[in-house]
Each structure stands twice: as structure tokens, then as C-alpha cells.
Design a protein around this motif. Structure first.
Motif, mmCIF file in Angstrom:
data_model
loop_
_atom_site.group_PDB
_atom_site.id
_atom_site.type_symbol
_atom_site.label_atom_id
_atom_site.label_comp_id
_atom_site.label_asym_id
_atom_site.label_seq_id
_atom_site.Cartn_x
_atom_site.Cartn_y
_atom_site.Cartn_z
ATOM 1 N N VAL A 244 0.829 -1.212 0.000
ATOM 2 C CA VAL A 244 0.000 0.000 0.000
ATOM 3 C C VAL A 244 0.862 1.259 0.000
ATOM 4 O O VAL A 244 0.395 2.326 -0.406
ATOM 5 N N CYS B 289 -7.668 -2.628 7.222
ATOM 6 C CA CYS B 289 -8.283 -1.446 6.635
ATOM 7 C C CYS B 289 -8.928 -0.562 7.695
ATOM 8 O O CYS B 289 -8.754 0.659 7.688
ATOM 9 N N LYS C 112 -6.606 3.555 -0.975
ATOM 10 C CA LYS C 112 -5.815 4.384 -0.058
ATOM 11 C C LYS C 112 -6.495 5.727 0.109
ATOM 12 O O LYS C 112 -6.890 6.352 -0.882
ATOM 13 N N TYR D 35 -7.909 2.632 5.636
ATOM 14 C CA TYR D 35 -8.066 2.340 4.212
ATOM 15 C C TYR D 35 -9.514 1.935 3.948
ATOM 16 O O TYR D 35 -10.207 1.467 4.846
ATOM 17 N N LEU E 298 0.985 2.891 -3.387
ATOM 18 C CA LEU E 298 -0.226 3.524 -3.924
ATOM 19 C C LEU E 298 -0.211 5.026 -3.695
ATOM 20 O O LEU E 298 0.225 5.508 -2.652
ATOM 21 N N LEU F 171 -5.826 -0.990 -4.732
ATOM 22 C CA LEU F 171 -5.015 -2.201 -4.765
ATOM 23 C C LEU F 171 -5.936 -3.412 -4.803
ATOM 24 O O LEU F 171 -6.872 -3.509 -4.006
#
Length: 78
Positions: A28, A54, A77, A59, A31, A37
């Protein structure tokens, strides 16, 4: 097919906990803000672990599903 466009792919199929989440943590970083992703995994614990990842780090888990033992996650993200 999800129809979700994504920027990067993390293929963690065949790996067991905690490897998929450790790899996710590193991936991540690549990103850009707003990037998506796609994560592919076969370990059933990733359903729980990626959702917690997350939630804890802020996220967006856009979607997740399972087809023939492969779990697919789309993570955005912030």
C-alpha cells in the motif's frame, strides 16, 4: 468480475497468515492517495485480517469476494 478499476495487484495466493498482511502493509506504500489495490489470497483468515487492517489504518475496503477458494479484495488508499 467486479468492474472495479485498480492500480496495483498483490498476489498472496498460497501464503498463510501473517504473510499476506505483511505484504499488504508494504504494497500500500506504493499507492498514490485514492489509488486502488487488488489483493488475491487463498488463506481464509485474510477475510478477517484484511478487514481489520483497513479499519485500523483508515483504508477503504471497497469490495471483497471469493471464487473457487480465491479471495479478492479491493482496497483504496485514503
Amino acid at each position: 468480475m467486479s468492474g472495479i478499476e485498480f492500480d496495483l495487484v498483490l498476489d498472496a495466493k498460497g501464503l498463510m497468515c501473517p504473510e499476506p498482511v505483511m505484504m499488504l502493509h508494504n504494497k500500500v506504500k506504493e499507492l498514490q492517495s485514492g489509488g486502488v489495490l487488488q489483493v488475491l489470497a487463498t488463506d481464509p483468515s485474510t477475510k478477517r485480517d484484511i478487514a481489520k487492517f483497513c479499519s485500523f489504518l483508515g483504508y477503504n475496503l471497497l469490495q471483497h469476494d471469493e471464487v473457487e477458494g480465491v479471495f479478492t479484495f479491493y482496497i483504496q488508499k485514503p
